[in-house]
Motif scaffolding. Structure first.
Motif, PDB file in Angstrom:
ATOM      1  N   LYS A  18       0.836  -1.207   0.000  1.00  0.00           N
ATOM      2  CA  LYS A  18       0.000   0.000   0.000  1.00  0.00           C
ATOM      3  C   LYS A  18       0.869   1.255   0.000  1.00  0.00           C
ATOM      4  O   LYS A  18       0.681   2.169  -0.807  1.00  0.00           O
ATOM      5  CB  LYS A  18      -0.890  -0.021   1.253  1.00  0.00           C
ATOM      6  N   HIS A  19       1.819   1.305   0.912  1.00  0.00           N
ATOM      7  CA  HIS A  19       2.609   2.530   1.087  1.00  0.00           C
ATOM      8  C   HIS A  19       3.635   2.708  -0.025  1.00  0.00           C
ATOM      9  O   HIS A  19       3.979   3.839  -0.377  1.00  0.00           O
ATOM     10  CB  HIS A  19       3.254   2.534   2.480  1.00  0.00           C
ATOM     11  N   THR A  41      -9.124   9.044   3.345  1.00  0.00           N
ATOM     12  CA  THR A  41     -10.459   8.899   3.948  1.00  0.00           C
ATOM     13  C   THR A  41     -10.427   8.105   5.257  1.00  0.00           C
ATOM     14  O   THR A  41     -11.346   8.206   6.059  1.00  0.00           O
ATOM     15  CB  THR A  41     -11.439   8.202   2.980  1.00  0.00           C
ATOM     16  N   HIS A  42      -9.400   7.302   5.448  1.00  0.00           N
ATOM     17  CA  HIS A  42      -9.276   6.456   6.650  1.00  0.00           C
ATOM     18  C   HIS A  42      -7.804   6.517   7.064  1.00  0.00           C
ATOM     19  O   HIS A  42      -7.004   5.668   6.675  1.00  0.00           O
ATOM     20  CB  HIS A  42      -9.685   5.018   6.345  1.00  0.00           C
ATOM     21  N   ALA A  43      -7.467   7.535   7.831  1.00  0.00           N
ATOM     22  CA  ALA A  43      -6.043   7.883   7.973  1.00  0.00           C
ATOM     23  C   ALA A  43      -5.306   7.081   9.041  1.00  0.00           C
ATOM     24  O   ALA A  43      -4.095   6.885   8.948  1.00  0.00           O
ATOM     25  CB  ALA A  43      -5.927   9.382   8.274  1.00  0.00           C
ATOM     26  N   GLY A  98       2.302   5.739   9.135  1.00  0.00           N
ATOM     27  CA  GLY A  98       1.065   5.435   8.425  1.00  0.00           C
ATOM     28  C   GLY A  98       0.947   6.310   7.183  1.00  0.00           C
ATOM     29  O   GLY A  98       1.765   7.212   6.952  1.00  0.00           O
ATOM     30  N   SER A  99      -0.106   6.063   6.421  1.00  0.00           N
ATOM     31  CA  SER A  99      -0.262   6.775   5.146  1.00  0.00           C
ATOM     32  C   SER A  99      -0.282   8.305   5.305  1.00  0.00           C
ATOM     33  O   SER A  99       0.305   9.013   4.471  1.00  0.00           O
ATOM     34  CB  SER A  99      -1.514   6.294   4.419  1.00  0.00           C
ATOM     35  N   GLU A 117     -10.193  10.646  10.169  1.00  0.00           N
ATOM     36  CA  GLU A 117     -10.033   9.515  11.083  1.00  0.00           C
ATOM     37  C   GLU A 117     -11.122   9.593  12.140  1.00  0.00           C
ATOM     38  O   GLU A 117     -11.229  10.568  12.867  1.00  0.00           O
ATOM     39  CB  GLU A 117      -8.638   9.526  11.725  1.00  0.00           C
ATOM     40  N   LEU A 118     -11.904   8.534  12.212  1.00  0.00           N
ATOM     41  CA  LEU A 118     -13.090   8.544  13.063  1.00  0.00           C
ATOM     42  C   LEU A 118     -12.793   8.129  14.505  1.00  0.00           C
ATOM     43  O   LEU A 118     -13.498   8.538  15.425  1.00  0.00           O
ATOM     44  CB  LEU A 118     -14.125   7.582  12.437  1.00  0.00           C
ATOM     45  N   ASP A 142     -16.489  10.885   9.475  1.00  0.00           N
ATOM     46  CA  ASP A 142     -16.601   9.770   8.540  1.00  0.00           C
ATOM     47  C   ASP A 142     -15.964  10.177   7.200  1.00  0.00           C
ATOM     48  O   ASP A 142     -16.412  11.124   6.552  1.00  0.00           O
ATOM     49  CB  ASP A 142     -18.094   9.444   8.349  1.00  0.00           C
ATOM     50  N   GLY A 143     -14.940   9.447   6.806  1.00  0.00           N
ATOM     51  CA  GLY A 143     -14.214   9.806   5.582  1.00  0.00           C
ATOM     52  C   GLY A 143     -15.045   9.620   4.325  1.00  0.00           C
ATOM     53  O   GLY A 143     -14.869  10.346   3.344  1.00  0.00           O
ATOM     54  N   ASP A 163      -8.897   3.540   2.495  1.00  0.00           N
ATOM     55  CA  ASP A 163      -8.271   2.409   3.188  1.00  0.00           C
ATOM     56  C   ASP A 163      -9.089   2.024   4.427  1.00  0.00           C
ATOM     57  O   ASP A 163      -8.614   2.125   5.557  1.00  0.00           O
ATOM     58  CB  ASP A 163      -6.835   2.838   3.575  1.00  0.00           C
TER      59      ASP A 163
HETATM   60  N1  SAM Z   1      -4.557   4.448   6.020  1.00  0.00           N
HETATM   61  C1  SAM Z   1      -3.841   4.074   7.234  1.00  0.00           C
HETATM   62  C2  SAM Z   1      -2.420   3.728   6.892  1.00  0.00           C
HETATM   63  O1  SAM Z   1      -2.179   3.196   5.806  1.00  0.00           O
HETATM   64  O2  SAM Z   1      -1.546   3.999   7.705  1.00  0.00           O
HETATM   65  C3  SAM Z   1      -4.512   2.924   7.936  1.00  0.00           C
HETATM   66  C4  SAM Z   1      -5.972   3.075   8.141  1.00  0.00           C
HETATM   67  S1  SAM Z   1      -6.744   1.753   8.964  1.00  0.00           S
HETATM   68  C5  SAM Z   1      -6.710   0.458   7.814  1.00  0.00           C
HETATM   69  C6  SAM Z   1      -8.416   2.260   8.929  1.00  0.00           C
HETATM   70  C7  SAM Z   1      -8.728   3.429   9.841  1.00  0.00           C
HETATM   71  O3  SAM Z   1     -10.017   3.921   9.509  1.00  0.00           O
HETATM   72  C8  SAM Z   1      -8.808   3.077  11.313  1.00  0.00           C
HETATM   73  O4  SAM Z   1      -7.926   3.909  12.020  1.00  0.00           O
HETATM   74  C9  SAM Z   1     -10.261   3.353  11.720  1.00  0.00           C
HETATM   75  O5  SAM Z   1     -10.385   3.909  13.019  1.00  0.00           O
HETATM   76  C10 SAM Z   1     -10.667   4.362  10.683  1.00  0.00           C
HETATM   77  N2  SAM Z   1     -12.092   4.403  10.339  1.00  0.00           N
HETATM   78  C11 SAM Z   1     -13.014   3.409  10.345  1.00  0.00           C
HETATM   79  N3  SAM Z   1     -14.161   3.831   9.796  1.00  0.00           N
HETATM   80  C12 SAM Z   1     -13.966   5.115   9.411  1.00  0.00           C
HETATM   81  C13 SAM Z   1     -14.762   6.085   8.740  1.00  0.00           C
HETATM   82  N4  SAM Z   1     -16.015   5.790   8.350  1.00  0.00           N
HETATM   83  N5  SAM Z   1     -14.236   7.287   8.485  1.00  0.00           N
HETATM   84  C14 SAM Z   1     -12.969   7.594   8.870  1.00  0.00           C
HETATM   85  N6  SAM Z   1     -12.156   6.720   9.504  1.00  0.00           N
HETATM   86  C15 SAM Z   1     -12.647   5.498   9.763  1.00  0.00           C
END
Ligand code: SAM
Length: 279
Positions: A18-19, A41-43, A98-99, A117-118, A142-143, A163
């Protein structure tokens, strides 16, 4: 219900692909002086201590970065590995980015980032590890919903990383809806969607929906460390990239065979590098 914490998984084989793809896309976007927008969207938390209880629980980073750091000289990994090394100046592997940290460490003054990040405690950690100010916004929202309000992004050039944890099965549909939305509002954006292979049929269904979506120029890159299984956890993971840099497929195609050989369990590494929908 937010039970997923990326701290358990940071630096695993899925994060490596991914990275690495993320770094190569950003590097490509930066070949032009024009600004670009980065939307995550999901940090997650942004920075992970590999010595923490979470990371040490299953030592997942040893399926990925732990096998590559300071030992791997694959040319296709060099840009990515340089970032990991910069975060670990003490020479031993203690932290993993992380990303959002990867992206913000690469931003130029003209580029901007929006990080969703939720989870409250991961959002709090994220705020502390990325630059504050107008260039970079952390949103504890919510992303999927937040994305809509940003499109089309101001710079008109963008990388959108999607992600989600996929712990809720609805995520498999929400990602397709998000890709459709991006296509409607900003068809030129580069989108990188991460997916896990836990049950292969879910990814086959995802691919079918994308092929039928009318979206064009979609590539898929996947790295597996074990053969598909039902019920044994994640065996492979991949990136689906819409509007990839034209150079990316050749880069990933060169990287995946040696990476699968390096990270495969008992010789079980495998990969895919495919055009899902042509330009
Ligand atoms: N992208 C990150 C990285 O590569 O380092 C990893 C992200 S991890 C797979 C998914 C993240 O999304 C989690 O930290 C979770 O808390 C967050 N999450 C879950 N549902 C979400 C939403 N609807 N909106 C934003 N963040 C959300």
């Amino acid at each position: 219900m937010l039970s997923y914490r990326h701290g358990f998984h940071a630096g695993n084989f899925a994060d490596v692909l991914k990275h690495c793809v993320q770094v190569e896309i950003i590097s490509y976007l930066q070949k032009k002086e024009a600004p670009f927008d980065y939307i995550d969207t999901h940090a997650g938390a942004g920075r992970y201590a590999l010595t923490s209880d979470m990371a040490q629980k299953n030592r997942e980073y040893m399926t990925g970065i732990g096998r590559l750091f300071k030992t791997c000289d694959l040319p296709g990994l060099q840009n990515y590995l340089r970032l990991i090394e910069a975060l670990n100046p003490q020479q031993s592997l203690q932290h993993y980015p992380g990303s959002p940290l990867i992206a913000t460490s690469m931003l130029r003054p003209q580029d901007k980032a929006w990080l969703f990040e939720l989870h409250p405690s991961d959002a709090e950690k994220l705020r502390h590890c990325v630059p504050r100010g107008r260039q970079c916004q952390v949103r504890e929202e919510d992303g999927f919903a937040g994305l809509a309000s940003l499109l089309p992004s101001r710079a008109r050039r963008a990388l959108i990383l999607i992600d989600p944890p996929y712990e809720q099965k609805a995520d498999y549909q929400r990602v397709v809806d998000a890709l459709r939305l991006i296509h409607r509002k900003m068809a030129t954006a580069t989108v990188a969607l991460w997916y896990p292979v836990v049950e292969r049929r879910r990814i086959e269904a995802l691919e079918k929906q994308l092929v039928a979506s009318g979206i064009r120029n979609i590539e898929l890159y996947e790295l597996g460390v074990r053969a598909d299984a039902c019920g044994g956890g994640m065996t492979s993971s991949g990136m689906i990239v819409i509007n990839p840099p034209w150079t990316l497929r050749a880069q990933v195609q060169a990287l995946l065979p040696p990476l699968a050989a390096e990270l495969g369990v008992n010789g079980g590494g495998h990969y895919r590098c495919e055009v899902l929908v042509a330009e």
